[in-house]
Design a protein around this motif. Structure first.
Motif, PDB file in Angstrom:
ATOM      1  N   ASN A 106       1.175 -11.974   7.621  1.00 54.57           N
ATOM      2  CA  ASN A 106       2.233 -11.069   7.378  1.00 54.57           C
ATOM      3  C   ASN A 106       1.587 -10.153   6.256  1.00 54.57           C
ATOM      4  OD1 ASN A 106       4.079 -11.555   9.117  1.00 54.57           O
ATOM      5  ND2 ASN A 106       5.777 -12.413   7.606  1.00 54.57           N
ATOM      6  N   ASP A 107       1.059 -10.793   5.020  1.00 55.48           N
ATOM      7  CA  ASP A 107       0.694 -10.029   3.894  1.00 55.48           C
ATOM      8  C   ASP A 107      -0.674  -9.319   4.401  1.00 55.48           C
ATOM      9  OD1 ASP A 107       2.371 -11.658   2.807  1.00 55.48           O
ATOM     10  OD2 ASP A 107       0.926 -12.332   1.251  1.00 55.48           O
TER      11      ASP A 107
ATOM     12  N   ALA B 216      -0.812  -7.795   7.261  1.00 55.29           N
ATOM     13  CA  ALA B 216      -0.402  -6.655   8.023  1.00 55.29           C
ATOM     14  C   ALA B 216       0.294  -5.649   7.035  1.00 55.29           C
ATOM     15  CB  ALA B 216       0.755  -7.031   9.096  1.00 55.29           C
ATOM     16  N   ILE B 217       0.992  -5.905   6.123  1.00 53.35           N
ATOM     17  CA  ILE B 217       1.764  -5.193   5.090  1.00 53.35           C
ATOM     18  C   ILE B 217       0.528  -4.526   4.140  1.00 53.35           C
ATOM     19  CG2 ILE B 217       2.903  -5.255   2.963  1.00 53.35           C
ATOM     20  CD1 ILE B 217       4.183  -8.030   3.970  1.00 53.35           C
ATOM     21  N   LEU B 218      -0.608  -5.184   3.891  1.00 52.86           N
ATOM     22  CA  LEU B 218      -1.677  -4.637   2.847  1.00 52.86           C
ATOM     23  C   LEU B 218      -2.338  -3.568   3.986  1.00 52.86           C
ATOM     24  CD1 LEU B 218      -2.975  -7.698   1.135  1.00 52.86           C
ATOM     25  CD2 LEU B 218      -1.852  -5.929   0.101  1.00 52.86           C
ATOM     26  N   LYS B 219      -2.463  -3.764   5.148  1.00 57.22           N
ATOM     27  CA  LYS B 219      -3.322  -2.735   5.972  1.00 57.22           C
ATOM     28  C   LYS B 219      -2.358  -1.628   6.248  1.00 57.22           C
ATOM     29  CE  LYS B 219      -6.983  -5.491   8.056  1.00 57.22           C
ATOM     30  NZ  LYS B 219      -7.522  -5.726   9.269  1.00 57.22           N
ATOM     31  N   ALA B 220      -1.016  -1.808   6.490  1.00 53.61           N
ATOM     32  CA  ALA B 220      -0.070  -0.936   6.721  1.00 53.61           C
ATOM     33  C   ALA B 220      -0.139   0.129   5.616  1.00 53.61           C
ATOM     34  CB  ALA B 220       1.130  -1.255   7.258  1.00 53.61           C
TER      35      ALA B 220
ATOM     36  N   PRO C 282      -3.352  -4.426  12.353  1.00 56.23           N
ATOM     37  CA  PRO C 282      -1.991  -4.649  11.741  1.00 56.23           C
ATOM     38  C   PRO C 282      -0.989  -4.778  12.932  1.00 56.23           C
ATOM     39  CG  PRO C 282      -2.875  -2.490  10.929  1.00 56.23           C
ATOM     40  CD  PRO C 282      -3.941  -3.280  11.273  1.00 56.23           C
TER      41      PRO C 282
ATOM     42  N   ILE D 245      -0.680  -8.050  14.774  1.00 56.28           N
ATOM     43  CA  ILE D 245       0.066  -9.026  14.014  1.00 56.28           C
ATOM     44  C   ILE D 245       1.574  -8.714  14.226  1.00 56.28           C
ATOM     45  CG2 ILE D 245       0.609  -9.906  11.739  1.00 56.28           C
ATOM     46  CD1 ILE D 245      -2.253  -8.812  10.670  1.00 56.28           C
TER      47      ILE D 245
END
Lengths: 232, 419
Positions: free
Chosen positions: B315-316, B318-322, B412, B415
């Motif tokens: 999750n982290d 995906a969030i960071l990449k987004a 991302p 995920i």
């Protein structure tokens, strides 16, 4: 020069899970600058897939995409990451926040990465965004201790922190009760009206979609209707 | 600023799963700790044996060549290839085994700038007659002053002074074990019979102990003159030269040079103790193999735990990449986590290893053969601690690198869609 901030031409995308399945079918679309656009449709209509293509997080499609007059199709992963960092704020349906970090840390994170301002300035900007969303009192709480509605607001504040030209939201109200969901849409409305940013949101709730400027309805990977709502 | 942010994320990841991080670090700790303890013990033993060897072996030893097997006269006349020659009972030729011009050679060697000291040696086989049954032993005639330079004779003296060998007539310094067996003491006299039947009375002017019973139970030292007297040889007669060099590393070249120059056999201390070195090599191989196995097991542990951590933090990621983080930022986060585990685990390993090594060095040893060895010899050389730390960092880096690379490559969208 067109007034569109984002423009896609002849987008086709397949899912290769078990059988080759066409999710987006030769789709063309323009998103006008400064509008609140909602994409609606049933499950499997391809609306979320379209949003991820628009967000540049999904590069696996045929067709071309332009941001203002820059061609985004064909850019490298890291170039796109940089582009997103500057121009796009994203609100997920489930994937909200870095759970072990405080609200303020979560909101500041994309700005620290972008590195355009000093840490102190970023902190101030973050407080402004939190104030806008009326959650500034939660700034130092761990994000995992917030309610779903509060978390969603933090996620929106984070999407706003770099003052992106476009904010995208994937079912932002998907797991919120109707009061909270209504709040989120009012917020979006407020942002578009006051900050002049563009918002694209995917929702299955036509009720809320009516609060946007323009509703695009999708079915089987195609746009079946596009209508303007009178909210201004 | 970005780095600071990445470090903060790494720190939060590690702290949010404290137990897991500690277990990963403990894997490194045990690996490095055992490595250090093992290397310390193995090199300690090697060093002890090497010191022991050097205390009793010259850097270079020059001696006369053994007489070759003699060709029969018949073979000289009729080629054994063409004929069937049978000659039985050929005796080896009587060859003098002394070093001819020994005194000159000795003086030349002593003048060499690379030489610390050189002592002649003449070993006389004798029977000690102090008891009802004669005891077999040797008397080594040496230049006691140079011999002391070579083997620190003074330091091995239990009683008496080495210089007395030069002043007291027929004075000898006797091995401690031998003296005990003969029931004699310093200032006593002892009768010996030489191999050609002569009887001689010698004065014990000192007792020495090397800690090696093979020497202490057999050998006495005397001046070269005394040994020559026992052997009934003239003043030039000795069979060996023992040399100590200023730099021990020169031993092989110097040995080679002297062998060519004087046409005698010259052996350096490593050749002389070849079988001990085989033991060194085997011990070192075992040490390296076991340590590597330990470290690799630790590395797999780290790999597993980091891979799990990464799956938990999807999750982290995906969030960071987004939010605009690049693949290399993600890689940095997980590599930092791996290295923090490596550094903490490595430091723990150094302390753990030091404690084990300290414990080992306090295990008492009772060996009848090696009396100087009271405890397990352990090497505390800082070099191995540095190497252990370096290895901890390298293994954790690579154990983190593969899962980190995987994390950096995940899209991302994959995920998010997986949910």
């Amino acid at each position: 020069m067109s007034t569109a901030i984002l423009r896609v031409e002849n987008i086709t995308k397949y899912f290769n899970d078990i059988n080759k399945f066409k999710v987006l079918d030769d789709l063309s679309l323009e998103i006008p600058r400064g509008e609140f656009v909602s994409i609606v449709g049933k499950s499997g209509s391809g609306k979320s897939t379209l949003l991820y293509v628009l967000s540049t997080m999904d590069r696996d499609y045929e067709g071309t995409m332009y941001f203002e007059n820059t061609k985004l199709t064909g850019m490298q992963v890291d170039e796109l990451a940089e582009f997103r960092s500057e121009n796009i704020g994203f609100v997920f349906q489930f994937h909200y926040l870095l759970s072990k970090f405080s609200v303020l840390d979560n909101v500041m994170m994309p700005a620290l990465k972008l590195g355009r301002y000093s840490k102190k300035e970023i902190e101030q900007h973050a407080y402004e965004k939190l104030q806008l969303l009326e959650i500034d009192s939660l700034a130092h709480k761990a994000s995992e201790n917030l309610s779903g509605g509060q978390q969603q607001r933090v996620a929106i504040a984070r999407a706003l922190i770099n003052n992106p030209k476009i904010i995208m939201a994937d079912e932002p109200t998907g797991n919120l009760d109707s009061a909270n969901a209504s709040n989120v849409f009012s917020l979006f409305r407020k942002i578009v009206d006051t900050q002049k940013q563009t918002i694209i949101t995917v929702t299955h709730d036509k009720e809320f979609a009516r609060m946007s400027d323009r509703t695009i309805e999708m079915k089987d990977g195609k746009i079946i209707s596009e209508q303007e709502n009178s909210n201004r | 600023m970005v780095l600071e942010l990445l470090l903060k994320i790494a720190k939060t990841h590690l702290l949010s799963r404290k137990k897991q991080s500690i277990i990963a670090a403990l894997g490194v700790t045990f690996g490095i700790g055992m490595f250090i303890a093992m290397v310390g013990l193995m090199t300690g033993i090697n060093k002890f044996l090497e010191d022991l060897m050097l205390a009793n072996t010259a850097h270079v030893h020059i001696y006369s060549k053994e007489p070759n097997t003699r060709q029969s006269i018949l073979d000289g006349y009729l080629s054994p290839d063409a004929n069937f020659n049978v000659v039985t009972g050929t005796k080896p030729k009587a060859v003098k085994i002394n070093i001819k011009n020994g005194t000159e050679i000795l003086n030349e060697i002593k003048k060499d700038p690379g030489v610390e000291g050189a002592s002649p040696l003449l070993v006389a086989q004798v029977f000690y007659n102090s008891r009802s049954t004669p005891l077999n032993g040797t008397i080594s005639g040496v230049d006691i002053i140079d011999f002391d330079k070579l083997f620190n004779m003074q330091g091995k003296m239990e009683e008496g002074a080495i210089q007395d060998v030069l002043t007291v007539n027929n004075g000898i310094i006797m091995g401690k074990g031998l003296a005990e067996n003969l029931n004699v003491n310093i200032h006593d006299q002892v009768n010996v019979t030489t191999y050609n039947g002569n009887q001689l009375r010698l004065n014990i002017i000192g007792i020495f102990s090397t800690g090696i019973s093979a020497i202490d139970n057999v050998v006495s030292y005397a001046s070269l003159n005394t040994a020559q007297k026992i052997m009934e040889k003239n003043e030039d007669y000795f069979t060996d030269i023992n040399i100590k060099l200023k730099n021990i590393k020169d031993s092989p070249q110097m040995a080679k040079r002297w062998a060519n120059e004087y046409n005698y056999k010259a052996e350096d201390w490593m050749q002389a103790n070849a079988e001990v070195f085989v033991g060194f090599t085997m011990r070192n191989t075992i040490t390296v193999a076991v340590s590597l196995a330990l470290l690799i097991v630790a590395a797999f542990g780290i790999y597993n735990i980091l891979t799990m951590m990464i799956y938990e933090k999807m999750n982290d990621i995906a969030i960071l990449k987004a939010n605009g983080f690049k693949g290399k930022d993600i890689k940095k986060i997980f590599l930092t986590e791996a290295l923090i585990i490596g550094i903490l685990g490595g430091i723990g390993g150094l302390i753990f290893g030091l404690l084990i090594a300290f414990g080992l060095s306090n295990i008492p040893l009772q060996s009848a053969q090696l009396k100087t060895l009271s405890h397990l010899p352990v090497n505390f050389d800082i070099k191995y601690y540095a190497f252990g730390m370096l290895f901890a960092l390298i293994t954790t880096f690579f154990a983190g690198w593969f899962p980190a690379r995987k994390a950096s490559k995940i899209d991302p969208v994959d995920i998010i869609r997986g949910k």
